[in-house]
Design a protein around this motif. Structure first.
Motif, PDB file in Angstrom:
ATOM      1  N   TYR A  35       0.856  -1.370  -0.071  1.00 50.57           N
ATOM      2  CA  TYR A  35       0.147  -0.164   0.051  1.00 50.57           C
ATOM      3  C   TYR A  35       0.993   1.263   0.099  1.00 50.57           C
ATOM      4  O   TYR A  35       0.607   2.098  -0.712  1.00 50.57           O
ATOM      5  N   GLN A  36       2.039   1.223   0.704  1.00 55.88           N
ATOM      6  CA  GLN A  36       2.602   2.378   0.931  1.00 55.88           C
ATOM      7  C   GLN A  36       3.498   2.731  -0.387  1.00 55.88           C
ATOM      8  O   GLN A  36       3.669   3.793  -0.838  1.00 55.88           O
ATOM      9  N   VAL A  37       3.743   1.725  -1.100  1.00 49.91           N
ATOM     10  CA  VAL A  37       4.467   2.155  -2.560  1.00 49.91           C
ATOM     11  C   VAL A  37       3.629   2.453  -3.532  1.00 49.91           C
ATOM     12  O   VAL A  37       3.516   3.330  -4.105  1.00 49.91           O
ATOM     13  N   LEU A  38       2.128   1.767  -3.546  1.00 50.49           N
ATOM     14  CA  LEU A  38       1.148   2.150  -4.562  1.00 50.49           C
ATOM     15  C   LEU A  38       0.635   3.387  -4.182  1.00 50.49           C
ATOM     16  O   LEU A  38       0.168   4.229  -5.321  1.00 50.49           O
ATOM     17  N   SER A  39       0.448   3.834  -3.079  1.00 49.22           N
ATOM     18  CA  SER A  39      -0.246   5.170  -2.640  1.00 49.22           C
ATOM     19  C   SER A  39       0.726   6.315  -3.065  1.00 49.22           C
ATOM     20  O   SER A  39       0.325   7.310  -3.165  1.00 49.22           O
ATOM     21  N   GLN A  40       1.894   6.051  -3.202  1.00 46.90           N
ATOM     22  CA  GLN A  40       2.927   6.844  -3.961  1.00 46.90           C
ATOM     23  C   GLN A  40       2.570   7.551  -5.261  1.00 46.90           C
ATOM     24  O   GLN A  40       3.041   8.495  -5.827  1.00 46.90           O
ATOM     25  N   SER A  41       1.492   6.917  -5.896  1.00 41.36           N
ATOM     26  CA  SER A  41       1.192   7.070  -7.184  1.00 41.36           C
ATOM     27  C   SER A  41       0.554   8.576  -7.021  1.00 41.36           C
ATOM     28  O   SER A  41       0.302   9.184  -7.978  1.00 41.36           O
ATOM     29  N   LYS A  42       0.213   9.070  -5.829  1.00 37.85           N
ATOM     30  CA  LYS A  42      -0.504  10.203  -5.813  1.00 37.85           C
ATOM     31  C   LYS A  42       0.247  11.293  -6.224  1.00 37.85           C
ATOM     32  O   LYS A  42      -0.078  12.553  -6.739  1.00 37.85           O
ATOM     33  N   MET A  43       1.782  11.043  -6.173  1.00 41.99           N
ATOM     34  CA  MET A  43       2.961  12.068  -6.392  1.00 41.99           C
ATOM     35  C   MET A  43       2.671  12.292  -8.165  1.00 41.99           C
ATOM     36  O   MET A  43       2.815  13.327  -8.657  1.00 41.99           O
ATOM     37  N   ILE A  44       2.487  11.115  -8.711  1.00 45.23           N
ATOM     38  CA  ILE A  44       2.156  11.254 -10.270  1.00 45.23           C
ATOM     39  C   ILE A  44       0.966  12.157 -10.610  1.00 45.23           C
ATOM     40  O   ILE A  44       0.863  13.069 -11.506  1.00 45.23           O
ATOM     41  N   PHE A  45      -0.191  11.875  -9.762  1.00 47.18           N
ATOM     42  CA  PHE A  45      -1.374  12.588 -10.143  1.00 47.18           C
ATOM     43  C   PHE A  45      -1.172  14.125  -9.826  1.00 47.18           C
ATOM     44  O   PHE A  45      -1.733  15.043 -10.413  1.00 47.18           O
ATOM     45  N   THR A  46      -0.372  14.394  -8.531  1.00 48.63           N
ATOM     46  CA  THR A  46      -0.308  15.682  -7.993  1.00 48.63           C
ATOM     47  C   THR A  46       0.326  16.432  -9.152  1.00 48.63           C
ATOM     48  O   THR A  46       0.459  17.604  -9.422  1.00 48.63           O
ATOM     49  N   ALA A  47       1.606  15.709  -9.779  1.00 45.91           N
ATOM     50  CA  ALA A  47       2.633  16.537 -10.568  1.00 45.91           C
ATOM     51  C   ALA A  47       1.653  16.904 -11.971  1.00 45.91           C
ATOM     52  O   ALA A  47       1.770  17.844 -12.679  1.00 45.91           O
ATOM     53  N   ILE A  48       0.686  15.721 -12.413  1.00 46.02           N
ATOM     54  CA  ILE A  48       0.215  16.314 -13.378  1.00 46.02           C
ATOM     55  C   ILE A  48      -1.053  17.563 -13.347  1.00 46.02           C
ATOM     56  O   ILE A  48      -1.066  18.365 -13.986  1.00 46.02           O
ATOM     57  N   LEU A  49      -1.681  17.577 -12.258  1.00 43.75           N
ATOM     58  CA  LEU A  49      -2.473  18.321 -11.626  1.00 43.75           C
ATOM     59  C   LEU A  49      -1.801  19.711 -11.515  1.00 43.75           C
ATOM     60  O   LEU A  49      -2.243  20.878 -12.084  1.00 43.75           O
ATOM     61  N   ALA A  50      -0.577  19.735 -10.839  1.00 43.04           N
ATOM     62  CA  ALA A  50       0.218  21.036 -10.741  1.00 43.04           C
ATOM     63  C   ALA A  50       0.450  21.652 -11.874  1.00 43.04           C
ATOM     64  O   ALA A  50       0.438  22.865 -12.168  1.00 43.04           O
ATOM     65  N   VAL A  51       0.753  20.750 -12.926  1.00 42.97           N
ATOM     66  CA  VAL A  51       1.102  21.323 -14.260  1.00 42.97           C
ATOM     67  C   VAL A  51      -0.152  22.033 -15.154  1.00 42.97           C
ATOM     68  O   VAL A  51      -0.058  23.232 -15.504  1.00 42.97           O
TER      69      VAL A  51
END
Length: 203
Positions: A99-115
């Protein structure tokens, strides 16, 4: 540091309760999620008293939270509430490490949304790191499914992984929008935090 420590302690306590209830066979993700939100109220009150100008600011902050467009923040809280439920539902199907590893996919979504929302720019190094993170998350999910075996175990692992990634998305979207909101001149972050906490509990 004190506020951060209090929030970490609250999160650790919620995880301990989660693990205990899972072992007892009476596990309910929704119940644990609701109780974890209840534990945030005293932390929020203490934070306002300590960092927002003292105890005298508590009632004015609550009043502003009630009167300053409270429904504006409802959807953010709804996303957070859903993410909380998905968090505990995922822990019931996959290991904590996965879970800890998979939840880090939040960084991918955050990066896309930040852009797209905040108009930020990613460097090549940032993009490379996100690609590595995506690859690692994929490998972890495949490993979890292989370890669970075929049939129901593999399906549960796949469902748990899906919950983890969906929860990451539901965390990233309101995070970026909320950051954009708080950067607006005249916003009271403490009043908004009260609104978010109350709405999450209500959801």
């Amino acid at each position: 540091p004190l506020l951060f420590g209090a929030l970490v302690s609250q999160k650790v306590l919620a995880d301990v309760v989660t693990d205990y209830t899972r072992r007892q066979g009476a596990y309910s993700g929704a119940t644990v999620s609701m109780l974890s939100e209840v534990a945030k109220f005293p932390v929020l009150v203490a934070a306002i008293c300590a960092f927002a100008g003292g105890p005298s600011r508590l009632w004015p902050t609550v009043k502003r939270a009630y009167s300053d467009t409270p429904f504006k923040i409802a959807w953010i809280a709804g996303a957070y509430a859903a993410q909380n439920v998905l968090y505990f539902a995922a822990l019931g199907r996959i290991s904590a490490a996965s879970y800890q590893v998979l939840s880090q996919s939040k960084m991918i979504f955050t990066a896309i949304l930040a852009v797209t929302m905040l108009k930020e720019k990613l460097r090549k190094r940032d993009i490379a790191a996100l690609v590595c993170l995506l690859g690692g998350s994929t490998l972890v999910q495949l490993s979890e499914m292989a370890g669970a075996g075929a049939g129901k175990g593999g399906a549960e692992a796949l469902l748990g992984g899906g919950f983890a990634v969906l929860g990451a998305l539901l965390s990233a979207v309101p995070n970026v929008w909320y950051e954009k909101l708080l950067k607006t001149p005249g916003e009271d972050e403490w009043a908004r935090n009260v609104q978010v906490t109350v709405w999450i509990f209500s959801w």
